[in-house]
Design a protein around this motif. Structure first.
Motif, short mmCIF file in Angstrom:
data_model
loop_
_atom_site.label_atom_id
_atom_site.label_comp_id
_atom_site.label_asym_id
_atom_site.label_seq_id
_atom_site.Cartn_x
_atom_site.Cartn_y
_atom_site.Cartn_z
N ILE A 1 2.28 -5.31 -12.15
CA ILE A 1 1.50 -5.62 -11.71
C ILE A 1 1.25 -4.83 -10.57
CG2 ILE A 1 1.32 -8.53 -9.77
CD1 ILE A 1 2.49 -9.24 -12.02
N VAL A 2 2.89 -4.45 -10.37
CA VAL A 2 2.66 -3.27 -9.05
C VAL A 2 1.84 -1.57 -9.48
CG1 VAL A 2 4.07 -1.84 -7.56
CG2 VAL A 2 5.06 -4.12 -8.45
N ILE A 3 2.22 -1.44 -10.43
CA ILE A 3 1.07 -0.16 -10.75
C ILE A 3 -0.54 -0.85 -11.09
CG2 ILE A 3 0.35 0.83 -13.51
CD1 ILE A 3 3.93 0.83 -14.12
N ALA A 4 -1.11 -1.96 -11.88
CA ALA A 4 -2.30 -2.95 -11.05
C ALA A 4 -2.44 -2.40 -9.56
CB ALA A 4 -2.44 -3.91 -11.78
N ALA A 5 -1.83 -2.70 -8.88
CA ALA A 5 -2.12 -3.01 -7.76
C ALA A 5 -2.23 -1.66 -7.78
CB ALA A 5 -0.95 -3.50 -7.25
N ILE A 6 -1.19 -0.54 -7.62
CA ILE A 6 -1.59 0.83 -6.96
C ILE A 6 -2.66 1.29 -7.30
CG2 ILE A 6 -0.51 2.96 -8.03
CD1 ILE A 6 2.12 1.87 -6.76
N THR A 7 -2.62 0.95 -9.11
CA THR A 7 -4.32 1.51 -9.74
C THR A 7 -5.17 1.00 -9.40
OG1 THR A 7 -3.08 1.69 -12.16
CG2 THR A 7 -5.49 1.65 -12.39
N PHE A 8 -5.85 -0.03 -8.84
CA PHE A 8 -7.09 -0.49 -8.14
C PHE A 8 -7.28 0.48 -6.56
CE2 PHE A 8 -6.35 -4.10 -11.47
CZ PHE A 8 -7.73 -3.55 -11.46
N TRP A 9 -5.87 0.56 -6.12
CA TRP A 9 -6.03 0.66 -4.59
C TRP A 9 -7.08 2.30 -4.86
CZ3 TRP A 9 -2.56 -2.16 -1.26
CH2 TRP A 9 -2.45 -2.18 -0.42
#
Length: 541
Positions: free
Chosen positions: A530-538
């Motif tokens: 989830i953290v990686i997904a959030a950082i990726t979208f950001w």
């Protein structure tokens, strides 16, 4: 039947209320004989219920209307608050939830009362109740009033009273169980209705290529310059976490779901699930604002979502589902406010003065306090018109005044042993007075301070920078007063159970222990994903 809507739209809305009534009746048949039943559902909630309830409590009508409105004017940048919440939710689940549940408390002020004293507990409960009225109730009603006026033709007062009474009645009947189980259904309706609005709007605008061709590139830039009036990147990094820690980690309105978990494992899984759901708002609440700006260039601000609904783009039936989603968002938030307010009043005021009160009497007082909160909400409706446009930014601005003192005593309570009750009380009182000053200026208008040079600059400062300054002031007050004034200090038991544990977690010493157990390994992996997904979208924007 509502004349402004088609037959299928009316049927969908009626079906929503019918299913809601069935859920309330079924939950009402379960017992609510104790205050723990009424406020925490008997501490019986599983991870799925907690996750959906956290999401539905957070997403109110001002999110659906306000996020789209801000996006229509400023683009995707407003979505940063939603992605920021992902990190704070994981912190809540992995670090704080085990401590809250081991404490066995019913309210967050009760937890901080153990760290400081009874006065801190009651001051914090008072601030929370006032904050619910001027933020959650008023802004939620204003947002829903905007939509219901355009769709149903109802005036603000009529729509507000109807929704307050509906949400209030079922909260009054079943307490926290009713709130959580109706939110499972409401959360589904919110996501489905908003997703379909986004889909049909996206098709109409011609997909991603059509959207990007009609809007300037600035709409798709998440990070804004440090001088941006609404979303400076430095303010997002420094100020937004202060608001998020207060909201997600110290507010009874949110944390009450964690306190009702059947186990630490379910509390942690519930917050991880909620964190994964927080990826969605940018795509189903923010994106419609961009679509509205592309299709209707003359429309900007909080009218964007209602314009999109009334444009004829959304098919009959789907429009009814979308409206049901907004109503669900409104009612889920209002029901949470009503139950949380009664929990604070009963546990942090009435029960302290009446320690021998029976469980039946505590439940009765809880229901009476809920009735009073409903009446206050109705009486407050005429003042809702004082709220400015651009709802979501307005909400963040109000929260930037309220959150710093509470975040300061909460954080220092864990990391600084010398923090005492004198410091916490002084911080909350002085911080509360400063917040009141800013709120007064915000509601009354800033014209009367515009002629005073220094004061004008302070009140004209970006709200995120202001949150940082107020937080630092709160920390200074806490440190100075705790150092030079006497006050109650926490016990050795509190030190062992919370302070030491908190430091261990911050140093990541338990991480290896967590990874050793198979039952936690999947939760760690999913949290990292989830953290990686959030950082990726950001980073994409």
């Amino acid at each position: 039947m509502i004349p402004n809507l088609g037959t299928y739209d009316n049927l969908i809305i009626l079906l929503y209320f019918f299913i809601l009534a069935v859920i309330v009746i079924l939950v009402y048949r379960s017992k609510t004989n104790t205050s723990e039943d009424y406020f925490l559902g008997g501490r019986s909630f599983g991870w799925f219920s907690i996750g959906i309830s956290l999401f539905a409590t957070n997403i109110s009508s001002e999110h659906i209307v306000g996020l789209a409105g801000s996006a229509s004017s400023r683009g995707l940048a407003v979505g940063q608050f939603e992605w920021m919440a992902i990190f704070i939710l994981l912190f809540l689940g992995w670090v704080l939830a085990p401590m809250f549940l081991k404490a066995g408390v019913i309210t967050l002020p009760e937890f901080l009362g153990e760290r400081y004293d009874k006065r801190t507990r009651q001051i914090l409960a008072t601030i929370s109740i006032i904050a619910y009225i001027i933020t959650k109730i008023s802004i939620t009603l204003f947002a829903s009033g905007l939509l219901l006026r355009e769709v149903f033709g109802w005036d603000l007062y009529t729509s507000s009273v109807i929704m307050v009474l509906t949400a209030g009645v079922y909260t009054l009947i079943g307490g926290m169980r009713t709130v959580v189980y109706t939110q499972i259904f409401q959360g589904f309706i919110i996501v489905l209705g908003s997703s379909l609005v986004t889909y049909f709007g996206f098709v109409e605008v011609g997909g991603l290529s059509g959207l990007t061709s009609r809007l300037s590139p600035e709409y798709f830039h998440v990070l804004k310059p440090a001088t941006d009036p609404d979303f400076p990147w430095t303010g997002i990094i420094l100020g937004a976490p202060i608001l998020a820690i207060w909201y997600w980690c110290t507010d009874q309105y949110i944390v009450q779901r964690i306190l009702g978990a059947s186990s630490i494992d379910n509390a942690r899984k519930g917050t991880i699930f909620a964190a994964s759901l927080k990826i969605l708002p940018v795509f189903i609440f923010v994106l419609p604002g961009l679509i509205a700006a592309a299709l209707f260039p003359e429309i900007r601000g909080d009218e964007a979502y209602t314009t999109l609904l009334n444009s004829g783009i959304i098919p009959e039936g789907i429009k009814g589902l979308a409206i049901a989603g907004v109503i669900a968002a409104l009612m889920s938030s209002l029901s949470s406010v009503f139950n949380s307010t009664s929990a604070l009043f009963v546990n942090d005021f009435y029960k302290l003065k009446n320690p021998d009160a029976s469980e039946e009497k505590l439940v009765l007082i809880a229901r009476l306090s809920t009735v009073i909160t409903i009446l206050i909400a109705i009486l407050w409706v005429p003042l809702v018109k004082l709220i400015s446009s651009n709802l979501y930014i307005y909400l963040q601005k109000i929260q930037s005044y309220i959150s710093p003192p509470i975040a300061a005593i909460f954080i220092l309570g864990f990391i600084w042993k010398k923090a005492n009750s004198a410091g916490s009380n002084a911080t909350l009182i002085i911080g509360g007075l400063i917040s009141l000053l800013f709120l007064t200026v915000e509601f009354a208008g800033k014209e009367f301070v515009s002629s005073i040079p220094v004061i004008k600059d302070i009140f004209g400062m970006n709200y995120l920078y202001l949150a940082v300054i107020l937080f630092l002031i709160s920390v200074v007050i806490m440190v100075v007063v705790s150092t030079f004034a006497g006050g109650e200090k926490y016990s050795d038991e509190w030190d062992e159970r919370y302070h030491v544990k908190f430091q261990e977690i911050l140093l990541f010493t338990p991480l290896y222990k967590v990874l050793r157990y198979k039952k936690n390994r999947s939760e760690v992996i999913f949290s990292i994903f989830i953290v990686i997904a959030a950082i990726t979208f950001w980073s994409l924007f």
